[in-house]
Design a protein around this motif. Structure first.
Motif, PDB file in Angstrom:
ATOM      1  N   ALA A   1       0.844  -1.196   0.000  1.00  0.00           N
ATOM      2  CA  ALA A   1       0.000   0.000   0.000  1.00  0.00           C
ATOM      3  C   ALA A   1       0.874   1.238   0.000  1.00  0.00           C
ATOM      4  CB  ALA A   1      -0.911  -0.011   1.210  1.00  0.00           C
ATOM      5  N   LYS A   2       0.541   2.224  -0.824  1.00  0.00           N
ATOM      6  CA  LYS A   2       1.297   3.476  -0.882  1.00  0.00           C
ATOM      7  C   LYS A   2       1.054   4.249   0.405  1.00  0.00           C
ATOM      8  CE  LYS A   2       1.142   4.052  -5.874  1.00  0.00           C
ATOM      9  NZ  LYS A   2       0.695   4.915  -6.973  1.00  0.00           N
ATOM     10  N   PRO A   3       2.107   4.881   0.934  1.00  0.00           N
ATOM     11  CA  PRO A   3       1.890   5.676   2.147  1.00  0.00           C
ATOM     12  C   PRO A   3       1.005   6.875   1.832  1.00  0.00           C
ATOM     13  CG  PRO A   3       4.113   5.991   1.314  1.00  0.00           C
ATOM     14  CD  PRO A   3       3.497   4.893   0.502  1.00  0.00           C
ATOM     15  N   VAL A   4      -0.002   7.050   2.633  1.00  0.00           N
ATOM     16  CA  VAL A   4      -0.958   8.135   2.427  1.00  0.00           C
ATOM     17  C   VAL A   4      -0.492   9.343   3.234  1.00  0.00           C
ATOM     18  CG1 VAL A   4      -3.368   8.830   2.670  1.00  0.00           C
ATOM     19  CG2 VAL A   4      -2.786   6.457   2.124  1.00  0.00           C
ATOM     20  N   LYS A   5      -0.402  10.469   2.543  1.00  0.00           N
ATOM     21  CA  LYS A   5       0.011  11.690   3.226  1.00  0.00           C
ATOM     22  C   LYS A   5      -1.149  12.212   4.047  1.00  0.00           C
ATOM     23  CE  LYS A   5       3.274  13.121  -0.323  1.00  0.00           C
ATOM     24  NZ  LYS A   5       3.606  14.158  -1.304  1.00  0.00           N
ATOM     25  N   VAL A   6      -0.863  12.497   5.308  1.00  0.00           N
ATOM     26  CA  VAL A   6      -1.906  13.024   6.178  1.00  0.00           C
ATOM     27  C   VAL A   6      -1.748  14.537   6.232  1.00  0.00           C
ATOM     28  CG1 VAL A   6      -2.846  12.991   8.512  1.00  0.00           C
ATOM     29  CG2 VAL A   6      -1.859  10.912   7.533  1.00  0.00           C
ATOM     30  N   VAL A   7      -2.791  15.228   5.821  1.00  0.00           N
ATOM     31  CA  VAL A   7      -2.767  16.690   5.821  1.00  0.00           C
ATOM     32  C   VAL A   7      -3.559  17.156   7.022  1.00  0.00           C
ATOM     33  CG1 VAL A   7      -3.376  18.760   4.527  1.00  0.00           C
ATOM     34  CG2 VAL A   7      -2.632  16.693   3.319  1.00  0.00           C
ATOM     35  N   GLU A   8      -2.902  17.936   7.883  1.00  0.00           N
ATOM     36  CA  GLU A   8      -3.596  18.442   9.063  1.00  0.00           C
ATOM     37  C   GLU A   8      -4.346  19.713   8.688  1.00  0.00           C
ATOM     38  OE1 GLU A   8      -1.230  18.879  12.543  1.00  0.00           O
ATOM     39  OE2 GLU A   8      -0.175  17.002  12.196  1.00  0.00           O
ATOM     40  N   LYS A   9      -5.594  19.747   9.056  1.00  0.00           N
ATOM     41  CA  LYS A   9      -6.403  20.924   8.769  1.00  0.00           C
ATOM     42  C   LYS A   9      -6.312  21.891   9.935  1.00  0.00           C
ATOM     43  CE  LYS A   9      -9.776  18.571   5.888  1.00  0.00           C
ATOM     44  NZ  LYS A   9     -11.198  18.257   5.721  1.00  0.00           N
ATOM     45  N   LYS A  10      -6.297  23.168   9.596  1.00  0.00           N
ATOM     46  CA  LYS A  10      -6.268  24.173  10.647  1.00  0.00           C
ATOM     47  C   LYS A  10      -7.646  24.253  11.276  1.00  0.00           C
ATOM     48  CE  LYS A  10      -2.752  27.000   8.449  1.00  0.00           C
ATOM     49  NZ  LYS A  10      -2.465  28.308   7.861  1.00  0.00           N
ATOM     50  N   PRO A  11      -7.708  24.319  12.575  1.00  0.00           N
ATOM     51  CA  PRO A  11      -9.019  24.376  13.223  1.00  0.00           C
ATOM     52  C   PRO A  11      -9.711  25.697  12.909  1.00  0.00           C
ATOM     53  CG  PRO A  11      -7.260  24.638  14.832  1.00  0.00           C
ATOM     54  CD  PRO A  11      -6.611  24.304  13.528  1.00  0.00           C
ATOM     55  N   THR A  12     -10.998  25.643  12.663  1.00  0.00           N
ATOM     56  CA  THR A  12     -11.777  26.852  12.379  1.00  0.00           C
ATOM     57  C   THR A  12     -12.128  27.541  13.685  1.00  0.00           C
ATOM     58  OG1 THR A  12     -13.812  25.586  12.411  1.00  0.00           O
ATOM     59  CG2 THR A  12     -12.745  25.828  10.277  1.00  0.00           C
ATOM     60  N   LYS A  13     -12.707  28.731  13.566  1.00  0.00           N
ATOM     61  CA  LYS A  13     -13.035  29.492  14.772  1.00  0.00           C
ATOM     62  C   LYS A  13     -14.051  28.756  15.629  1.00  0.00           C
ATOM     63  CE  LYS A  13     -12.135  34.030  12.795  1.00  0.00           C
ATOM     64  NZ  LYS A  13     -12.727  35.311  12.411  1.00  0.00           N
ATOM     65  N   GLY A  14     -15.061  28.160  14.980  1.00  0.00           N
ATOM     66  CA  GLY A  14     -16.089  27.436  15.727  1.00  0.00           C
ATOM     67  C   GLY A  14     -15.504  26.218  16.418  1.00  0.00           C
ATOM     68  N   ALA A  15     -14.611  25.534  15.740  1.00  0.00           N
ATOM     69  CA  ALA A  15     -13.995  24.334  16.317  1.00  0.00           C
ATOM     70  C   ALA A  15     -13.067  24.730  17.455  1.00  0.00           C
ATOM     71  CB  ALA A  15     -13.233  23.567  15.240  1.00  0.00           C
ATOM     72  N   ALA A  16     -12.363  25.880  17.327  1.00  0.00           N
ATOM     73  CA  ALA A  16     -11.459  26.340  18.381  1.00  0.00           C
ATOM     74  C   ALA A  16     -12.250  26.722  19.621  1.00  0.00           C
ATOM     75  CB  ALA A  16     -10.632  27.521  17.889  1.00  0.00           C
ATOM     76  N   ALA A  17     -13.422  27.327  19.404  1.00  0.00           N
ATOM     77  CA  ALA A  17     -14.246  27.740  20.534  1.00  0.00           C
ATOM     78  C   ALA A  17     -14.790  26.514  21.264  1.00  0.00           C
ATOM     79  CB  ALA A  17     -15.388  28.624  20.066  1.00  0.00           C
ATOM     80  N   LYS A  18     -15.176  25.512  20.508  1.00  0.00           N
ATOM     81  CA  LYS A  18     -15.693  24.297  21.134  1.00  0.00           C
ATOM     82  C   LYS A  18     -14.593  23.566  21.885  1.00  0.00           C
ATOM     83  CE  LYS A  18     -19.451  23.465  17.909  1.00  0.00           C
ATOM     84  NZ  LYS A  18     -19.963  22.638  16.832  1.00  0.00           N
ATOM     85  N   ALA A  19     -13.393  23.588  21.303  1.00  0.00           N
ATOM     86  CA  ALA A  19     -12.271  22.894  21.930  1.00  0.00           C
ATOM     87  C   ALA A  19     -11.901  23.559  23.253  1.00  0.00           C
ATOM     88  CB  ALA A  19     -11.073  22.878  20.991  1.00  0.00           C
ATOM     89  N   THR A  20     -12.001  24.902  23.349  1.00  0.00           N
ATOM     90  CA  THR A  20     -11.628  25.603  24.574  1.00  0.00           C
ATOM     91  C   THR A  20     -12.762  25.643  25.582  1.00  0.00           C
ATOM     92  OG1 THR A  20     -12.241  27.700  23.543  1.00  0.00           O
ATOM     93  CG2 THR A  20      -9.928  27.052  23.425  1.00  0.00           C
ATOM     94  N   GLY A  21     -13.979  25.332  25.128  1.00  0.00           N
ATOM     95  CA  GLY A  21     -15.102  25.280  26.050  1.00  0.00           C
ATOM     96  C   GLY A  21     -15.943  26.531  26.035  1.00  0.00           C
TER      97      GLY A  21
END
Length: 152
Positions: free
Chosen positions: A115-135
């Motif tokens: 199997a070819k190694p699949v490149k994992v691209v990290e997505k930057k967290p959006t504002k809504g996701a950052a707010a949810k992550a911080t509580g």
């Protein structure tokens, strides 16, 4: 002078089902004798060939006949001829074999090729996701800037 004949049934028209023959009786009279339609052998549903081993009969008589007179001891006996049945069995077998070969081929290919190694691209967290992550609650919206135009 010719003897006049009377019909024995109500139907007086000269149709296929009302064919008659003139017969002399032992008493010397002439009468009509109704002739039945010819018996036929059922035909194969696929190739329309006469089926072997089945007694010729009219369709209405077949309901009164025993099973051994209407069929042969084979799958689809009395419906398909031996050639068409053989063709169906061979076709079904080949289709199943084809499915097995296809599955084995795909399995062999998956094992043979690494199997070819699949490149994992990290997505930057959006504002809504950052707010949810911080509580923090995302319900509050920042105030809009006044642009000088009023909404109506």
């Amino acid at each position: 002078m010719v003897q006049r004949l009377t019909l024995r049934r109500r139907l007086s028209y000269n149709t296929k089902s009302n064919r008659r023959r003139i017969v002399r009786t032992p008493g010397g009279r002439l009468v009509y004798q109704y002739v039945k339609k010819n018996k036929t052998v059922p035909k194969c549903g696929q190739c329309k060939e006469k089926l072997k081993g089945i007694q010729p009969s009219r369709p209405c008589e077949r309901s009164r006949m025993s099973k051994r007179l209407k069929t042969v001891a084979r799958t689809y006996g009395g419906v398909l001829c031996h050639g068409c049945l053989r063709e169906r069995i061979v076709r079904a077998f080949l289709i199943e074999e084809q499915k097995i070969v296809k599955a084995l081929k795909s399995q062999h290919e998956s094992l043979a090729k690494p199997a070819k190694p699949v490149k994992v691209v990290e997505k930057k967290p959006t504002k809504g996701a950052a707010a949810k992550a911080t509580g923090k609650s995302a319900a509050k919206k920042p105030a809009q800037k006044a642009t000088g135009k009023s909404k109506k």
